[in-house]
Write an enzyme that holds these catalytic residues in place. Structure first.
Site, PDB file in Angstrom:
ATOM      1  CD  GLU A   1     -20.707 -13.420   2.827  1.00 56.57           C
ATOM      2  OE1 GLU A   1     -19.737 -13.682   2.080  1.00 56.57           O
ATOM      3  OE2 GLU A   1     -20.580 -13.130   4.032  1.00 56.57           O
TER       4      GLU A   1
ATOM      5  CE1 TYR B   1     -16.434 -15.767   5.341  1.00 59.12           C
ATOM      6  CE2 TYR B   1     -16.686 -15.502   2.970  1.00 59.12           C
ATOM      7  CZ  TYR B   1     -17.069 -15.186   4.260  1.00 59.12           C
ATOM      8  OH  TYR B   1     -18.091 -14.285   4.464  1.00 59.12           O
TER       9      TYR B   1
END
Length: 410
Positions: free
Chosen positions: A137, A95
């Protein structure tokens, strides 16, 4: 929490994203893969070439900006994307990399319009949104790893059987190479298959719906061979599976994922509509309904070009003969002479509103559909014309999400 100043800054960019969103995401992927080519192992290269991934990301960024003052509104989208990320192996450490190049792409495209304040606001917003993805997630990874028969990452499976279902679709029956248990899955879910193709620099990962119900000793995927077309290259993975993967071969699968799943708690009738290879998740739902819910009426409607490319027809027809609650209809766009002689279909041409109303005995039902985007757009329009509530309409895109709304002509 985002500051009020940042929220207003992000909202001020909504009109710009509406116009320049895809240009920004195209630049983003150029920067991302140029600096981190190893990430090409996680992405579908065909979707990149056709611009589908760039458009899907642009739509997600736009939705995030539009709802930046009410981020819980985009959680369903976050969960949907999270399923794909988990099945591909996207991790928390990816990310910050994505955030870096997304901000660089915004600056590159918008130039002077991307002021320091706007970039700072987007950096702040990206951090909040990324944390939402990472948290959701992480839960998915934990649930997948700890469930009975579950696993982390990719697991070796052996092709126990390969069955030709039509001129273009073959089924692969896959069993764990380690002989261990198989995780249960929801009807409609998919697995990711990771292929190392000779001569290819990067691995290729594709998602395929599980085309049978859960609880078997195998997973089954049914794959259409995607030949080259006028506006698309041949599918690397689908053609490789058809031409080179035979019984006894080893393939690598991630655990089942996806939020396009049958609502098994609802006792109302179910209508399953599919076009082409979009029938694969519908077969999984159909088999589960026949096995577990014999009192629940099901209408199964499948559209195909003709009988030569109609997969699993015999299995569905046989199932309907032994389960009176199942009503089955086939629609052929261009039936062959053999199709006509055998009366192998119920409607010629396309599914339309008038015929759909005749086929569906009780419109108070749950509706599930999957297939090519034009097919899904037509079904979506028809269901809205029938005043079916949005909460009863469920659909799945094969590949990056797109829009079922008509494109405005300017």
């Amino acid at each position: 929490m985002l500051s009020e100043k940042s929220i207003q800054m992000i909202k001020s960019t909504v009109p710009v994203l509406e116009v320049h969103g895809v240009t920004i995401t195209k630049r983003f992927y150029e920067l991302l893969f140029g600096n981190h080519p190893e990430l090409l192992n996680l992405f579908n290269h065909a979707n990149q070439m056709q611009g589908r991934q760039q458009t899907a990301l642009a739509n997600t960024v736009y939705a995030a900006a539009l709802h930046i003052d009410n981020l819980p509104a985009i959680i369903p989208v976050v969960k949907q994307i999270g399923h794909k990320h988990r099945s591909l192996g996207v991790k928390a450490e990816h990310y910050p990399i994505v955030g870096k190049y997304l901000l660089m792409a915004i600056k590159d495209v918008l130039v002077d319009a991307a002021t320091d304040d706007i970039l700072q606001a987007w950096a702040e917003a990206y951090g909040v949104i990324a944390d939402a993805f990472i948290g959701i997630e992480a839960e998915m990874y934990e649930q997948t790893r700890t469930q009975a028969g579950g696993w982390e990452g990719f697991r070796a499976f052996r092709v126990e059987r390969k069955v030709k279902e039509s001129d273009v679709i073959s089924s692969f029956y896959l069993v764990p190479e380690d002989g261990g248990a198989l995780a249960e899955f929801e009807p409609g879910q998919y697995v990711s298959i990771k292929m190392q193709i000779a001569g290819e620099e990067h691995t290729h990962i594709r998602q395929y719906s599980l085309s049978d119900s859960s609880g078997k000793a195998y997973y089954r995927i049914s794959v259409k061979r995607e030949d080259a077309g006028q506006d698309r290259p041949a599918g690397k993975v689908s053609t490789y599976l058809h031409e080179h993967i035979h019984e006894g071969a080893i393939v690598w699968l991630s655990a089942p994922a996806g939020d396009f799943t049958l609502n098994q708690a609802d006792e109302r009738p179910v209508v399953l509509l599919s076009g082409g290879v979009g029938l694969t998740p519908m077969i999984s739902m159909l088999n589960k309904l026949a096995e577990k819910y014999p009192e629940r009426p099901v209408t199964f409607i499948h559209a195909a070009q003709n009988g030569n490319v109609h997969a699993m027809k015999d299995a569905v027809t046989t199932l309907a003969l032994s389960h009176p609650q199942l009503s089955v209809y086939y629609c052929y766009e261009k039936p062959t002479e053999q199709d006509r002689n055998e009366k192998a279909f119920h409607k010629e041409g396309y599914i339309d509103l008038a015929w759909l109303k005749q086929a569906i005995a009780d419109p108070n039902a749950q509706y599930y559909f999957c297939g090519p985007v034009p097919f899904m757009q037509a079904i979506n329009r028809a269901l809205h014309s029938m005043d079916i509530p949005e909460s009863d309409i469920h659909f799945e895109f094969f590949g990056p999400a797109a829009s079922l709304e008509p494109v405005a002509v300017v």
